[in-house]
Design a protein around this motif. Sequence first.
Motif, PDB file in Angstrom:
ATOM      1  N   ARG A 116       0.836  -1.199   0.000  1.00  0.00           N
ATOM      2  CA  ARG A 116       0.000   0.000   0.000  1.00  0.00           C
ATOM      3  C   ARG A 116       0.878   1.260   0.000  1.00  0.00           C
ATOM      4  O   ARG A 116       0.682   2.183  -0.789  1.00  0.00           O
ATOM      5  CB  ARG A 116      -0.917  -0.032   1.231  1.00  0.00           C
ATOM      6  CG  ARG A 116      -1.859   1.137   1.422  1.00  0.00           C
ATOM      7  CD  ARG A 116      -1.317   2.315   2.214  1.00  0.00           C
ATOM      8  NE  ARG A 116      -0.598   2.002   3.417  1.00  0.00           N
ATOM      9  CZ  ARG A 116      -1.129   2.015   4.638  1.00  0.00           C
ATOM     10  NH1 ARG A 116      -2.397   2.299   4.803  1.00  0.00           N
ATOM     11  NH2 ARG A 116      -0.386   1.771   5.697  1.00  0.00           N
ATOM     12  N   THR A 120       1.061   3.806  -3.234  1.00  0.00           N
ATOM     13  CA  THR A 120       0.513   5.157  -3.115  1.00  0.00           C
ATOM     14  C   THR A 120       1.587   6.226  -3.352  1.00  0.00           C
ATOM     15  O   THR A 120       1.290   7.407  -3.352  1.00  0.00           O
ATOM     16  CB  THR A 120      -0.150   5.399  -1.735  1.00  0.00           C
ATOM     17  OG1 THR A 120       0.776   4.999  -0.722  1.00  0.00           O
ATOM     18  CG2 THR A 120      -1.430   4.612  -1.585  1.00  0.00           C
ATOM     19  N   GLN A 155      -7.272   0.485  -0.860  1.00  0.00           N
ATOM     20  CA  GLN A 155      -6.405   1.643  -1.080  1.00  0.00           C
ATOM     21  C   GLN A 155      -5.482   1.408  -2.273  1.00  0.00           C
ATOM     22  O   GLN A 155      -5.252   2.310  -3.088  1.00  0.00           O
ATOM     23  CB  GLN A 155      -5.580   1.909   0.185  1.00  0.00           C
ATOM     24  CG  GLN A 155      -5.155   3.358   0.288  1.00  0.00           C
ATOM     25  CD  GLN A 155      -4.486   3.678   1.606  1.00  0.00           C
ATOM     26  OE1 GLN A 155      -4.537   2.890   2.555  1.00  0.00           O
ATOM     27  NE2 GLN A 155      -3.849   4.829   1.679  1.00  0.00           N
ATOM     28  N   HIS A 159      -5.655   3.601  -5.871  1.00  0.00           N
ATOM     29  CA  HIS A 159      -4.481   4.331  -6.370  1.00  0.00           C
ATOM     30  C   HIS A 159      -3.994   3.813  -7.708  1.00  0.00           C
ATOM     31  O   HIS A 159      -3.360   4.533  -8.473  1.00  0.00           O
ATOM     32  CB  HIS A 159      -3.333   4.265  -5.366  1.00  0.00           C
ATOM     33  CG  HIS A 159      -3.364   5.400  -4.404  1.00  0.00           C
ATOM     34  ND1 HIS A 159      -2.802   6.621  -4.673  1.00  0.00           N
ATOM     35  CD2 HIS A 159      -3.957   5.519  -3.190  1.00  0.00           C
ATOM     36  CE1 HIS A 159      -3.013   7.429  -3.659  1.00  0.00           C
ATOM     37  NE2 HIS A 159      -3.727   6.797  -2.751  1.00  0.00           N
TER      38      HIS A 159
END
Length: 659
Positions: A116, A120, A155, A159
């Motif tokens: 993650r 990101t 997430q 993204h």
Amino acid sequence: KEVTASSRHYVDRLFDPDPQKVLQGVIDMKNAVIGNNKQKANLIVLGAVPRLLYLLQQETSSTELKTECAVVLGSLAMGTENNVKSLLDCHIIPALLQGLLSPDLKFIEACLRCLRTIFTSPVTPEELLYTDATVIPHLMALLSRSRYTQEYICQIFSHCCKGPDHQTILFNHGAVQNIAHLLTSVSYKVRMQALKCFSVLAFENPQVSMTLVNVLVDGELLPQIFVKMLQRDKPIEMQLTSAKCLTYMCRAGAIRTDDNCIVLKTLPCLVRMCSKERLLEERVEGAETLAYLIEPDVELQRIASITDHLIAMLADYFKYPSSVSAITDIKRLDHDLKHAHELRQAAFKLYASLGANDEDIRKKIIETENMMDRIVTGLSESSVKVRLAAVRCLHSLSRSVQQLRTSFQDHAVWKPLMKVLQNAPDEILVVASSMLCNLLLEFSPSKEPILESGAVELLCGLTQSENPALRVNGIWALMNMAFQAEQKIKADILRSLSTEQLFRLLSDSDLNVLMKTLGLLRNLLSTRPHIDKIMSTHGKQIMQAVTLILEGEHNIEVKEQTLCILANIADGTTAKELIMTNDDILQKIKYYMGHSHVKLQLAAMFCISNLVWNDEEGSQERQDKLRDMGIVDILHKLSQSPDSNLCDKAKTALQQYLA
């Protein structure tokens, strides 16, 4: 040197033969790097990453050791963008994805948390998520494992979902069904990340949006859940993201623009986000989303313009970027000053949407304090995005005849606009040249000064662009410039454009370019002295071009425009002869008089009327020649036409023979 030396022993311990000491070494390293960017950078330089990845992938490593390695790697990724680049160079992503196949949930969560953080980061290419086709279905399966897997995977998806290809992959692997029930999760973070997923999945995607409208979660339709999430008592981030979901579904055609959930819920929520009590980024996102929502719909533009004094509220976007409460926070203040240009860009975008169709709204915008000055200043800002938004805003306002005659003149908008056109990126050029087309309309007082500032050369240059939109605008502006213009301007246009370029444009593959070029020719060939003058110098080439188009595979509109050009030539005094001495063209006119399409018959009739008109020199010879060709017989036939327009034109032409 000292720091590096103290960091070295952390790395050395990773190579200890005793697994227990290695584990303790990794745990100590974890504690040393938390919140310490310098320490992170040192460990990366000293080669900790390849060793950590080796331990993470070693079958003999204990699950606890693997998990601690993933945690340290995640912490290193939390540092600077350069850290992330170093991790990517060591092929961290395949190693972590491999780790997701482990049966141990804690290890899986640590790998996902690290993934993650890496995905990101702006330096990570999204494509890395899609290289191995087994990854997405495996992530979908992991969604049910824990609230952490749900949060991190959503997430990662939100993204890495950039554009229709990614949307399709996620959609086909059941993203909608797998993520929908997470909207009712007990964890706020999970609900929020699921919501973000839906906003990126629905954006400009009719297939996803149409599916979302009918999805039920605990007996409730998704749009109803989104509406609940944008109520005032919900956190701002949640209100904004649900408003985005509903906006995107509406723009993709899945929700009507007059639906209550748009008019009474989404639109007012987005207007609330524009108030100066909100944080800078909330105001930016609110205004940009609202601009996108109302862009195609005049009714929504009207409603928005009278909601909470929105037009006046947006004027605050140009003032101090922070609300009074934020000024006490020095860090916030510094951030807002650096990002103030984003507010201006958002305000310009929203003004452009608000004023896209309605005259009264445009007037209100222009009458807002110093607005024209602000837009004109925006045209020369250093940020390309602000310049583009300012040009779009001006373009929207330039659709008003009233404003072109008044405000645009008072503020000499054409001056900065001509400057923008000198050397701007294509996306700005397209909008700026569109606006120039409006400023060159015959009633616009800016027309004269624009001509004097070298616009002809500039526009002729645009017609040679690789970009079809720029070619269209260049030729369109020249067409407006030539409308009812004096002979000198027409001569300037022809000289600057050159006949070679004119004919290149007449064989352009883009239909719009061809139509506007014919429009330009038609405007150049108007009023007798001009027609005769131009045909005396360029007659041969123009007749060739006309012949080519009438013989080519073109649609009705193109052929109609071309016949209208012939009718203009036929109206010249000496220019007529170029038609009368060209049997090929005369046969074509005769053919179109009998065409199945009335528009083309009418256009051909105009040519004939101008050729047989009585009180002009040589009319007798012309009438005789056309009679011999069988034109009179066709006129008799057309005078019986059910189309009243055609019938009248034919009768008028026949009267010329009788007079």
